[in-house]
Scaffold this motif. Structure first.
Motif, PDB file in Angstrom:
ATOM      1  N   GLY A   1       0.786  -1.234   0.000  1.00 36.11           N
ATOM      2  CA  GLY A   1       0.000   0.000   0.000  1.00 36.11           C
ATOM      3  C   GLY A   1       0.810   1.271   0.000  1.00 36.11           C
TER       4      GLY A   1
ATOM      5  N   LYS B   1      -1.051  -1.202   4.248  1.00 41.31           N
ATOM      6  CA  LYS B   1      -1.922  -2.355   4.468  1.00 41.31           C
ATOM      7  C   LYS B   1      -1.394  -3.319   5.520  1.00 41.31           C
TER       8      LYS B   1
ATOM      9  N   SER C   1      -2.532  -0.954  10.254  1.00 40.74           N
ATOM     10  CA  SER C   1      -3.285  -0.232   9.228  1.00 40.74           C
ATOM     11  C   SER C   1      -4.758  -0.214   9.626  1.00 40.74           C
TER      12      SER C   1
ATOM     13  N   ASP D   1     -10.647   5.567   3.852  1.00 41.70           N
ATOM     14  CA  ASP D   1      -9.577   5.751   2.869  1.00 41.70           C
ATOM     15  C   ASP D   1      -9.331   7.246   2.657  1.00 41.70           C
TER      16      ASP D   1
END
Length: 690
Positions: free
Chosen positions: A256, A293, A297, A319
């Motif tokens: 990520g 991720k 997270s 997000d």
């Protein structure tokens, strides 16, 4: 008339060319556009500002790869054309709420994110008394940046680049009616040269430009075991913290994180898990999306290890680009950490105590002051600028009797108006301990003495910072480029509890033989100057300063130091072909005049004070063979004299050269001995450039 209709009419209306020139020529003639003056003029004339210094066309975008990313039908529109109720700034919005556009300026946005935690700093960079309201709006906005040692005010108009759908192609806001971010980016692009010049950068650069603070960069692979304590002190002392990931072939990694990307550190937290303490850092991606991720997270199971209260306090599941991760993962997956201190007490346990700062402007000049690094260029290293640092006992504590914390920062600045046109040089700095006066250290010193700590690593960053623990005493700081003959301006800053800093004088940028120093001989000096001008056929003001200082100091055994301003004045008088340089013929004329002036000056300085009073000046001028009316001479004493109306030899030289030049010019130009006729440009050339 409704406000929106008024704005629409002002946007569409094309003012007459003569009218536009009359309004805006005044501002462009100033060294720096004055926001308040321009705003009042536009309000009075009922027009919207158009910045001719940073026009709404492709010239402000740039000339590089960014052009390939632009939409085909790029347009420039004002916020009132993009939204019914545009807002400049809204303090109630959540954090930054900005989204990166087509430019690769995540480093700029990551630094900007850090400002949102310090409203006082943000309000200095982004003056809050700006608005789209009718009584205050004229299509003009301004922002403030710390630029190479001083705060500058950058003015822009509010025409922004958009695509056919009316969407901003560069920075935009999550809130579609909010425009401060896009306008700030435009102002920063103007400061850097163009939007293209914002492509690729270090978050450390923008942090300093927003605050005027000092950066400390920590390579995380080599981080101290005390990294958590450093972060704690940085957070406590209101530092701005950024970081960058390692470069990689893949843009977005499986974990990520974005490779080669800048992030902002927005918080730290020590939490208690069932197995013991865990050290967490909170980071934000300036994209406003795409998150880590791994452990800790948003969707990590690690949150179940915390107490319900602590989980509710810290855990966010959205997000928005912000996420937590462990300190250990941070050290593994990120390349460096940048801490920008408003006061440089980060590496000290003595937080909250007063620090002082000093700064010096300098320049590396090819063949004059650009000597290169020590190890590889011992023969020229001594030519680099030298600065004497006296470290004094700072606060009376027992610890300061033995060592003091000193932070040294070196910032390079290229002459190019465009940030990305010239790559950064590899720069570094040395500190030596020495005992002596303010005279420059000779080459032998650097052969016989080693710098404190290990030799510095030279890096091609804009700023290099080193911290020291130094006992009270006298030191010399040597800023250097990696290779000799590399040119750039630089800014040297020193922070400590108590110190003094100044440039060391008497720099002979030339090696003088013992024969020249011990004995004056016309032929020896002529050979010396001839050899110098064989290497530099035309010399500028900096080279003239170095040449005069070494020659005059050794010839007269004097502490006289010609300033750069004095050398610029001398060059302007003698630069007959208006090239900004002197040839050897012009320099020979100067040298003969200097010797004559010095002889007369010493003769008329009856009290041996090193200065001339008004009567002595009259006598000296008469001795030289020229004279002025009393009222003119009185004015010249005011112009060239010190507060006590005494004229030094340096001022006497500048004064006499100018008098003789003006008199000669008059004789050459007059037809009847009573007056002359000049066209305006000839008059300006003669009076301004002399």
């Amino acid at each position: 008339m409704p406000f929106l209709d008024w704005v629409a009419r002002r946007v569409k209306k094309q003012p007459r060319l003569l009218y536009r020139r009359r309004i805006f020529q005044k501002s462009t003639s100033l060294r720096q556009q004055d926001y308040q003056t321009l705003l009042e003029e536009c309000l009075k004339k009922n027009c919207l500002f158009e910045d001719e210094n940073f026009p709404a066309d492709i010239r402000s975008i740039g000339t590089g790869p960014l052009l390939q990313k632009l939409p085909q039908n790029l347009q420039w529109k004002r916020p009132h054309e993009l939204h019914k109720t545009p807002v400049f700034y809204d303090a109630s919005t959540k954090r930054l709420a900005l989204c990166q556009g087509l430019i690769g300026d995540c480093w700029f946005l990551a630094a900007l994110e850090g400002l949102t935690f310090h409203q006082d700093i943000l309000s200095q960079v982004v003056p809050q008394n700006q608005s789209f309201e009718r009584k205050k709006y004229a299509g003009i906005f301004h922002f403030k940046f710390w630029h190479f040692g001083k705060w500058v005010d950058v003015v822009v108009d509010d025409r922004l680049p958009v695509n056919e759908a009316g969407q901003l192609v560069f920075v935009s806001s999550v809130y579609k009616n909010l425009f401060w971010g896009a306008l700030l980016e435009k102002a920063y692009a103007k400061l850097c040269g163009s939007y293209e010049d914002l492509q690729v950068g270090q978050v450390s650069e923008a942090l300093v430009d927003f605050t005027g603070g000092v950066n400390i960069t920590i390579k995380l692979a080599e981080a101290s075991p005390e990294l958590w304590d450093i972060l704690t002190r940085a957070t406590y002392s209101r530092s701005l913290i950024g970081c960058q990931t390692h470069l990689g072939k893949t843009r977005v990694l499986e974990n990520g994180l974005v490779a080669g990307h800048a992030y902002t550190m927005t918080g730290i937290r020590k939490v208690t898990c069932k197995h013991g303490p865990e050290y967490l850092v909170r980071l934000r991606n300036p994209w406003g999306k795409v998150e880590w991720k791994g452990d800790w997270s948003d969707r990590s199971g690690k949150w179940e290890l915390l107490s319900p209260k602590e989980k509710i306090l810290l855990h966010r599941n959205g997000d928005d680009g912000e996420f937590w991760m462990s300190l250990q993962d941070f050290k593994t997956h990120f390349d460096n950490l940048i801490i920008c201190k408003l006061t440089p007490d980060l590496m000290s346990q003595e937080d909250g105590k007063k620090w002082m700062s000093s700064l010096q402007f300098g320049r590396w000049v090819k063949g004059i002051t650009a000597g290169g690094r020590l190890r590889a260029h011992k023969g020229t290293f001594w030519m680099n600028p030298q600065y004497q640092l006296k470290v004094l006992q700072g606060n009376g504590s027992k610890r300061s009797l033995y060592s003091c914390s000193v932070l040294v920062s070196l910032i390079q600045k290229h002459n190019s108006k465009h940030r990305n046109r010239m790559p950064h040089l590899h720069i570094g700095l040395y500190v030596f301990k020495y005992h002596g006066d303010n005279k420059r250290l000779p080459p032998e010193f650097f052969v016989q003495n080693s710098p404190l700590s290990s030799s510095p690593v030279f890096v091609n960053d804009r700023e290099v910072t080193r911290d020291f623990r130094l006992p009270p005493g006298v030191y010399v700081i040597i800023p250097a480029t990696s290779e000799p003959h590399q040119e750039s301006e630089f800014l040297l800053r020193v922070f400590s509890r108590k110190h003094s800093l100044h440039e060391m004088g008497g720099n002979p940028s030339l090696v003088l033989s013992k024969e020249i120093v011990d004995k004056y001989d016309d032929k020896i000096w002529e050979d010396f100057f001839t050899k110098y001008f064989e290497q530099y056929p035309e010399i500028n003001a900096v080279q003239l300063q170095r040449l005069l200082n070494v020659a005059w100091t050794n010839l007269q055994n004097s502490r006289l130091w010609f300033s750069l301003d004095a050398c610029r004045s001398i060059l302007a008088v003698l630069d007959f072909n208006a090239t900004g340089t002197l040839s050897i013929q012009e320099f020979r004329s100067l040298w003969r005049s200097l010797l004559h002036y010095q002889k007369v000056f010493q003769k008329k300085d009856t009290h041996k004070t090193g200065t001339l009073g008004l009567e002595e000046l009259h006598a000296a001028m008469k001795e030289i063979g020229t004279s002025l009316r009393d009222e003119v001479c009185n004015l010249m004493v005011l112009r060239y004299g010190d507060p006590n109306l005494k004229i030094s030899f340096q001022s006497f030289v500048c004064f006499m050269l100018r008098v003789e030049f003006i008199k000669e010019a008059f004789c050459n130009l007059t037809k009847d001995g009573k007056g002359i006729y000049l066209q305006e440009y000839e008059w300006m050339m003669m009076t301004l450039y002399s």
